[in-house]
Design an enzyme around this catalytic site. Structure first.
Site, short mmCIF file in Angstrom:
data_model
loop_
_atom_site.label_atom_id
_atom_site.label_comp_id
_atom_site.label_asym_id
_atom_site.label_seq_id
_atom_site.Cartn_x
_atom_site.Cartn_y
_atom_site.Cartn_z
N THR A 1100 1.80 8.15 -3.27
CA THR A 1100 2.82 8.01 -2.21
C THR A 1100 3.20 6.56 -1.97
OG1 THR A 1100 1.08 8.01 -0.54
CG2 THR A 1100 2.12 10.12 -1.06
N CYS A 1101 2.33 5.64 -2.37
CA CYS A 1101 2.65 4.23 -2.15
C CYS A 1101 3.87 3.79 -2.93
CB CYS A 1101 1.45 3.35 -2.49
SG CYS A 1101 0.89 3.53 -4.19
N VAL A 1102 4.12 4.45 -4.07
CA VAL A 1102 5.28 4.09 -4.88
C VAL A 1102 6.22 5.28 -5.05
CG1 VAL A 1102 4.23 2.19 -6.14
CG2 VAL A 1102 3.90 4.54 -6.97
#
EC number: 2.3.2.26
Length: 1133
Positions: A1100-1102
């Site tokens: 989810t960070c990217v």
């Protein structure tokens, strides 16, 4: 050879007419006094000597002539005095009276030939003559013909004697005052004579005059209406209260009001200090009875004086306890702007704020037909007075509006409510119709209103009073009553008329902002507003200018000559009312779609570039605003208890000067940035998507400015290595923006390492996640880890365990109202003293501020987060920026409708109180108090708080229930959580300009934070998806078969499941408003092997979906939904 550029070598002839040698190298003449120069100097000296001799001769001639005249007059006057004395000695009768009026008049004429008020014997002669004339008058009346002028000469003679009086003599002073009073009753004193008359009687030396004759002399001229003009001059200075008491018992209020009305018309400018004393003394003399208020001339006089002082006197401030003379000398003489009041002036002026009087004020206006000619002028006077009170007492404005809204104390059900009456009267006016029909005609109308006050005064008075009443009505009226569906009689205007009102307000508000430069220039105020550097002259020498009789500088023009009601006042009123109606329409949708837009007045193709250019201009004055904020904060740091009342007055003046400088810069911005002003104050004129684009442009412009043109984080870090700012070592600069964050301690670690950054949190940050053994996780922060960090901090800080925020019944967040009190209870239980709690409370507020910065960082970077805030809390964000242009009305104002979202039970109870019959209100048993439940869960206790001073002893009645509802709404929505909210908003504003937030309402702000609530557009998502690994699209442009299956499955899924997939990948179930092309980072898919038994996973960070290479549509669908519904991500890899 003599060289020139003409081709000729012949030297030009030089002619010297000065008499001085033209050769600088020639030797000076060795013979003194020789040469032409000496001759010229000698001639000049002779000429000067002859002129001086002539002047001496002329001066001596004048001296001789004056002396001869003086000597001749002395002899002549002496002879006349002798003749006058001999005549009096020979013709004195036993009763002292003259034989007939002609004899008396002749003696007075002879007496005036030689009379000198500085001669004691002449004063005795005047007194002697006056006593004889009193006896003559008692025997033979002397009136008509030459006698009024004769008595006027006698009064002037006595006045001159009093002004020249050097020592007290009780017997002679009493006789002189008796003669003066006798003459003053029988003549018509003009304004100048009356002024000299009262100045003589109230001079410092008058304290030794006999009291009884002095009182008679003071009251003597009051029988003449002309004397009141001179009395006004006397009242324009501090006067002893006992003298005012004496005058009040004999004053003619009508005559004094007439004189003051004429003075205001004839003298439009004057000393502020004098007007202030005139106002206070006039109210003291005229009284505050209903009889005074029933006189339109009295109302007009008070309204005119107060209106002329509205911009220069702080009527709402606490009074200074000083006597009148000392206050005038020590304070008013030294304070130029923001004049305070002393106890006497405060008591007189605030006596006008009386509930019964103000409620009955509009009785006379509503009884009259708005189209009738007989009483329309009086209606305008009373309505104008009500507006002046609202203008001068902003802190009491809600009370005043409520009293006006309630109307007369005795009314029947058939009476038309004041709001509706003034609506129908306003709508039928020519000015309203002109503005409503076409926004392009408003400038000409406003200019005409400023120049021709007579033709527009009544229109604007009715319109402004309606706007004030309607503003208050919207605050206390719930939606059902507003819509007319509550079943009870409503005082709101018909819902069918609201569209017409909104069109009027739109056209007027648009012109006030978009054409501000034209209006400021026409007001004659543009020179002051456009040049902030020239403002010093407005503050440093104003008082001296008044003392020297200089004309004050022009001020912004008033609407149709209405005192104190300027264009700025109108702008604030219209802005606040438009925002209030728009907010209600956002909830109930009673106006047609696109009714609020005014895109026809803009060239929308160039609108966004134009606004961005104006935003750059705004930075030119931002630094000056910051300097004033610093000055204000330094004043606040000064201990209040050691400052005298005089110093408080000077500090108030300095604060007012800062406000005036800020207002001046604001008006300058209005002139150079009209589009930006409209966006900040009336953003609903522009489509939402356009405003979102502008917001992103503003952010990009700010990033370029702060990062020296390097918006990309990597390029910025590289530039910091080679060109660090302020000489700071590059490693230190970058180290400040790097943090090591422990899993499950994200918020605490972030607060500890990033709080000191302040506004520098805008810059790119680097995050390294570490485990419980302080071992860094693998990976490089290319932007994705930052997103993961921000979402993790928000998830932790806004969760129920953090205890920073509370949830409403509908699961929307707002700052926990009792957070500070709960902390104090815990600290007391731990043994902390009150003084030692300050550091802990400060730390708590700093954490709220840091949370504001985190949310601001997400807005700044365009990162969507799954957190939903309460609407009333978001409204405070949206209205923060508007305060820069119209602070009185556009800041957040708590109302009962917002209370419904916070506490529906309390909302229902307050509605029941509001709608209850008057005789049942006291049965509720309420007082102006509220109970708070504070403390941790295991130690909760009730704390009673007063909503108003003395609230525990103030019962809620039918008369004050609206005030109770207003104060209760304010406390629950605003006052109780003020410190936490202010800290949070301070944090947001350090990252995102408040003026940018003001472009959006609460619903739009929530969309910016968490994304659009519309259905997921699969086609748009597909167009803006990036692929990696095996899924990279090749030269043939065809997608991988597994990708084709994925998009086929996504197209078939219901919207609810699509949102689950989106949240699974991006951590938020909503997409960006402007489409997935604005998602940061972009939505991405890459392969994770060919094992079809694996589940899809995410980073989810990217915003990355790791999708196995499924070959079956059914397998892909089942695995994808299983992963999505499991709520897991990394752990399924």
């Amino acid at each position: 050879m003599y060289q020139t550029f003409t081709g000729s070598s012949r030297r030009h002839r030089q002619v010297n007419l000065s008499g001085r040698p033209s050769n600088p190298f020639a030797a000076a003449s060795s013979i003194p006094g020789s040469g032409p120069q000496s001759a010229i100097l000698s001639a000049q000296q002779d000429r000067v000597q002859r002129q001086q001799q002539r002047e001496r001769l002329q001066a001596s001639t004048r001296i001789q002539r004056v002396w001869r005249g003086h000597s001749a007059r002395r002899k002549t006057f002496g002879l006349w005095r002798q003749i006058w004395d001999e005549y009096e000695d020979k013709h004195t009768t036993s009763n002292g009276a003259y034989h007939d009026p002609d004899e008396s008049l002749a003696q007075l004429t002879r007496l005036m030939l030689f009379y000198n008020g500085r001669e004691n014997k002449d004063v005795s002669r005047v007194t002697w003559y006056g006593m004889r004339q009193i006896a003559t008058e008692s025997k033979t009346p002397c009136s008509g013909g030459p006698w009024p002028k004769a008595y006027l000469r006698l009064a002037r003679a006595c006045t001159a004697a009093l002004r020249s009086r050097t020592r007290a003599n009780h017997e002679s002073d009493a006789a002189l005052l008796k003669v003066l009073a006798f003459a003053a009753r029988r003549c018509n004193l003009g304004s100048s004579d009356a002024l000299q008359y009262y100045e003589a009687l109230t001079a410092p030396s008058s304290t030794t005059l006999p009291s009884s004759p002095l009182r008679d002399a003071l009251l003597a001229p009051l029988a003449s209406s002309d004397a009141y003009t001179g009395l006004l001059r006397l009242l324009a200075q501090p006067i002893a209260v006992d003298l005012l008491d004496l005058l009040r018992s004999h004053i003619d209020v009508q005559a004094l009001s007439d004189a003051l009305g004429r003075e205001l018309v004839e003298t439009s400018t004057g000393s502020i200090r004098a007007k202030l004393w005139l106002l206070g003394n006039f109210i003291f003399l005229a009284g505050r009875s209903n009889a005074s208020f029933s006189t339109p001339k009295y109302i007009l006089a008070v309204s005119g004086l107060m209106g002329s002082l509205a911009d220069d006197v702080d009527f709402d401030s606490a009074p200074i306890d000083m006597d009148n003379a000392a206050f005038d000398r020590e304070v008013l003489a030294k304070v130029a702007t923001g004049l305070p009041l002393n106890t006497y002036l405060y008591e007189q002026i605030t006596s006008l704020i009386d509930q019964t009087t103000i409620r009955n004020l509009l009785v006379r206006t509503t009884e009259l037909s708005p189209n009738g000619s007989g009483g329309s002028q009086h209606a305008q006077v009373y309505a104008g007075y009500a507006l002046t009170l609202l203008r001068c007492f902003p802190r009491r404005a809600d009370d005043l509006r409520m009293w006006l809204y309630l109307g007369p104390t005795s009314s029947s059900e058939s009476d038309l409510p004041a709001t509706q009456y003034f609506w129908y009267a306003s709508r039928s006016s020519q000015s309203f119709q002109t503005i409503w029909r076409n926004s392009r005609d408003v400038v000409a109308l406003l200019q005409a209103s400023a120049q021709n006050t007579t033709g527009y005064k009544e229109d604007w008075t009715l319109i402004l009073l309606f706007l004030e009443l309607y503003t208050f009505m919207l605050k206390i009226m719930d939606d059902e009553e507003f819509m007319g569906s509550s079943g009870k009689r409503s005082s709101a205007i018909p819902i069918s008329d609201v569209a017409e009102l909104v069109t009027f307000l739109k056209n007027l508000g648009f012109t006030l902002y978009f054409n501000a430069s034209v209006l400021n220039e026409d007001a004659g105020d543009s020179a002051r507003d456009a040049r902030p550097v020239s403002l010093a002259r407005h503050f440093g020498t104003a008082t001296m200018s008044e003392q020297n009789g200089m004309v004050p500088e022009p001020k912004p023009f008033t609407l149709a000559g209405l005192p104190g009601l300027t264009i700025d006042y109108l702008k604030a009123l219209v802005t606040g009312l438009l925002r209030a109606v728009y907010e209600r329409d956002s909830r109930r949708h009673f106006l047609p779609k696109n009714h609020w837009l005014m895109t026809d007045r803009f060239d929308m193709t160039s609108f966004i570039p134009g606004v961005v250019a104006e935003e750059e201009n705004r930075h030119l004055v931002q630094d000056q605003d910051d300097e004033d904020k610093d000055d204000a904060s330094s004043d606040e740091d000064t201990p209040r208890q050691i400052v005298s009342s005089h110093m408080n007055a000077l500090r108030s003046q300095q604060a007012r000067e800062r406000r005036m400088r800020k207002a001046s810069r604001r008006r300058y911005l209005e002139s150079v940035a009209p589009r930006l002003e409209i966006l900040q104050n009336m953003p609903f004129f522009i489509p939402f998507t356009t405003r979102v684009e502008i917001f992103r442009q503003f952010v990009h412009l700010d990033q370029e400015k702060r990062r020296n043109g390097h918006v990309d984080p990597d390029l910025w870090r590289q530039s910091m290595m080679f060109q660090p700012p302020n000489g700071m070592p590059p490693r230190d600069m970058l180290a400040r923006h790097h943090a090591k964050i422990r899993r499950k301690n994200e918020f605490a670690d972030a607060f500890e390492q990033f709080y000191d950054l302040g506004g520098d949190l805008k810059e790119p940050i680097q995050i390294t996640f570490v485990d419980e053994f302080d071992i860094p996780e693998a990976g490089i922060d290319g932007g994705g880890v930052t997103k993961e960090f921000l979402t993790s901090v928000i998830t932790q800080a806004f969760g129920p365990d953090a205890d920073f925020f509370s949830e409403t019944e509908t699961h929307f967040l707002h700052p926990k109202p009792t957070a500070i009190e709960d902390l104090k209870v815990r600290l007391r239980n731990m043994g902390f003293k009150e003084h030692s709690m300050r550091g802990e409370v400060k730390s708590l507020l700093q954490q709220y501020e840091f949370l504001g910065r985190i949310i601001g960082k997400c807005l700044y970077e365009g990162i969507l987060v799954d957190v939903s805030f309460a609407g009333f809390f978001l409204k405070k964000w949206a209205l923060t920026g508007g305060m820069h242009s119209a602070p009185m009305e556009t800041g957040y104002r708590a109302n009962i409708n917002d209370l419904k979202e916070l506490d529906e039970g309390l909302y229902r109870g307050l509605l029941a109180l509001k709608n209850a019959p008057a005789e049942q209100v006291e049965d509720f048993g309420l007082t102006f108090t509220i109970d708070d439940l504070v403390g941790p869960d295991d130690d909760r206790h009730v704390v009673e708080r007063e909503l108003v001073p003395g609230g525990a002893n103030t019962s809620v009645t039918a008369e004050n229930r609206l005030i109770y509802i207003n104060r209760m709404s304010w406390y629950r929505l605003q006052g109780q959580s003020a410190q936490q909210t202010n800290a949070f908003l301070k944090g947001i504003s350090s990252i995102v300009q408040p003026s940018w937030l003001s472009m959006f309402n609460q619903t739009e702000l929530q969309t910016l934070i968490g994304g659009a609530a519309a259905n997921i557009d699969v086609a748009d998502l597909r167009r803006n998806t990036l692929y990696g690994g095996t899924y990279v699209i090749g030269d043939d442009g065809r997608e991988h078969p597994s990708i084709q299956l994925f998009w086929k499955v996504m197209a078939q899924l219901p919207d609810e499941d699509r949102r689950k997939v989106l949240k699974f990948v991006t951590s938020t179930p909503r997409g960006p408003l402007l489409g997935f092309g604005q998602l940061n980072p972009r939505f991405s898919i890459r392969d994770s092997g060919s094992d079809e038994n694996r589940f899809p996973t995410t980073s989810t960070c990217v915003n990355l979906l790791k999708l196995p290479m499924y070959k079956s549509e059914r397998m892909l669908r089942d695995k994808l939904l299983a992963a999505v519904n499991s709520g897991a991500g990394f752990d399924l890899s």
